[in-house]
Design a protein around this motif. Structure first.
Motif, PDB file in Angstrom:
ATOM      1  N   GLU A 248      43.434  -5.092  -5.171  1.00 20.84           N
ATOM      2  CA  GLU A 248      43.151  -5.887  -6.271  1.00 20.84           C
ATOM      3  C   GLU A 248      42.771  -5.116  -7.290  1.00 20.84           C
ATOM      4  N   MET A 249      42.037  -3.905  -6.918  1.00 15.29           N
ATOM      5  CA  MET A 249      41.451  -2.789  -7.957  1.00 15.29           C
ATOM      6  C   MET A 249      42.627  -2.371  -8.575  1.00 15.29           C
ATOM      7  N   LEU A 250      43.439  -1.933  -7.597  1.00 14.55           N
ATOM      8  CA  LEU A 250      44.921  -1.081  -8.330  1.00 14.55           C
ATOM      9  C   LEU A 250      45.290  -1.806  -9.354  1.00 14.55           C
ATOM     10  N   PHE A 251      45.562  -3.166  -8.900  1.00 11.61           N
ATOM     11  CA  PHE A 251      46.014  -4.210  -9.871  1.00 11.61           C
ATOM     12  C   PHE A 251      45.633  -4.322 -11.134  1.00 11.61           C
ATOM     13  N   ILE A 252      44.101  -4.355 -11.246  1.00  9.10           N
ATOM     14  CA  ILE A 252      43.412  -4.396 -12.476  1.00  9.10           C
ATOM     15  C   ILE A 252      43.594  -3.281 -13.405  1.00  9.10           C
ATOM     16  N   ILE A 253      43.442  -2.001 -12.630  1.00  9.38           N
ATOM     17  CA  ILE A 253      43.780  -0.837 -13.337  1.00  9.38           C
ATOM     18  C   ILE A 253      45.235  -0.950 -13.947  1.00  9.38           C
TER      19      ILE A 253
END
Ligand SMILES: *[C@@H]1O[C@H](CO)[C@@H](O)[C@H](O)[C@H]1NC(C)=O
Ligand SMILES: *[C@@H]1O[C@H](CO)[C@@H](O)[C@H](O)[C@H]1NC(C)=O
Ligand SMILES: *[C@@H]1O[C@H](CO)[C@@H](O)[C@H](O)[C@H]1NC(C)=O
Length: 292
Positions: A248-253
């Motif tokens: 999810e973090m990668l997606f947001i980044i």
């Protein structure tokens, strides 16, 4: 396989041709009534998974119908699937009452208009079948799983069978007890080296590396069996352990980076246009100055 021929008429040698002809006609009549061209079933096969049990055979009937009988090893035949044009018969209800019994079935062939049929029907026997020892194990399902720290907990769903006791359906575990075990195959999501674990309950608790994602599936096994010992493997399930940055973090980044790029481009383009416009205006302004 013996075939039934119709009653043979005695045709004395000294009779005239007319009588011979009569004999022939009679033979033809009995032939036409269907006793000689009835096909006897063949390739009788038990198809059984988690005690759901169907007897199959060949061929597709053309001019005849089938009736199935089943019995425990010694007699007491019970008829099922009367005068059917199918080539299978569900015998689950008959075998679930005693899954440790050895059963024999037979398939009778009758002419399609079986109502006025008085002859001795032909049949073929099935192989013997002992549900407890032979029913195939269905593909298991993983009911739940949990990875906490260095422990992976996997629970296998206990499938319901059609075996009944006191009015309730028993689960696979209730029927097989400690004869049934499960094998867990598990591996790090990042590698292919598989490890296995065994249990004779429906639960696994295995040691895993912290913060590593794992994939796994399970298989039912009855080690004491000679045939149909193992079920197909369940679908594969994976855990998703957060190692530094989560998905999810990668997606947001990713989105943030994209927005920044788009903004930069817009900014760059508008700055360029601005400067160009200002440059053009500056030129116009300078012209009159030059003239003056
Ligand atoms: C029975 O079935 C098998 C395959 O399932 C086939 O090879 C065999 O020829 C069949 N037997 C007959 C008598 O048709
Ligand atoms: C069937 O046989 C097995 C092993 O012989 C035994 O453990 C099991 O209890 C029997 N099941 C029933 C329903 O009789
Ligand atoms: C494993 O998970 C099952 C189902 O969530 C739970 O009932 C069981 O207590 C867990 N076992 C352990 C050792 O945590």
């Amino acid at each position: 396989m013996e075939t039934l021929t119709g009653p043979r008429m005695p045709c004395p040698e000294d009779t005239v041709a007319r009588l011979l002809l009569l004999c022939l006609v009679l033979l033809q009549v009995t032939g036409a009534s269907g006793t000689t061209d009835i096909v006897v079933a063949y390739n009788l096969t038990w198809k059984s998974t988690n005690f759901k049990t169907i007897l199959e055979w060949e061929p597709k009937p053309i001019n005849h119908v089938y009736t199935v009988q089943i019995s425990p090893r010694l007699g007491n035949w019970k008829s099922k699937c009367f005068y059917t044009t199918d080539t299978e018969c569900d015998l689950t209800d008959e075998i679930v009452s005693d899954v440790n019994q050895t059963y024999l079935a037979r398939v009778f062939s009758y002419p399609a208009d079986a109502t006025d049929y008085t002859g001795e029907p032909q049949f073929r026997n099935s192989p013997e079948f002992t549900p407890y020892l032979e029913t195939k194990l269905g593909r298991p399902k993983i009911q739940s799983h949990e990875q906490v720290g260095t422990k992976l907990n996997v629970t296998v769903q206990d499938a319901r069978t059609l075996v009944r006791m006191d009015g309730t359906f028993l689960t696979l575990r209730e029927v097989f007890g400690k004869d049934l075990s499960y094998t867990l195959y598990y591996w790090k999501a990042s590698s292919t080296g598989k490890k296995t674990a065994k249990t004779n309950t429906n639960e696994f608790l295995v040691d895993v590396d912290k913060e590593e994602s794992y994939c796994f599936n399970v298989q039912a096994v009855i080690p004491s069996r000679k045939i149909n010992q193992k079920s197909p493997e369940s679908p594969i399930v994976c855990t998703s352990q957060d190692k530094g940055v989560s998905r999810e973090m990668l997606f947001i980044i990713g989105i943030v980076v994209l927005v920044v790029i788009v903004l930069t481009v817009i900014l760059a383009v508008s700055l360029y246009k601005c400067r160009k416009r200002r440059g053009g205006r500056g030129g116009k302004e300078s012209t009159p100055l030059n003239i003056a």
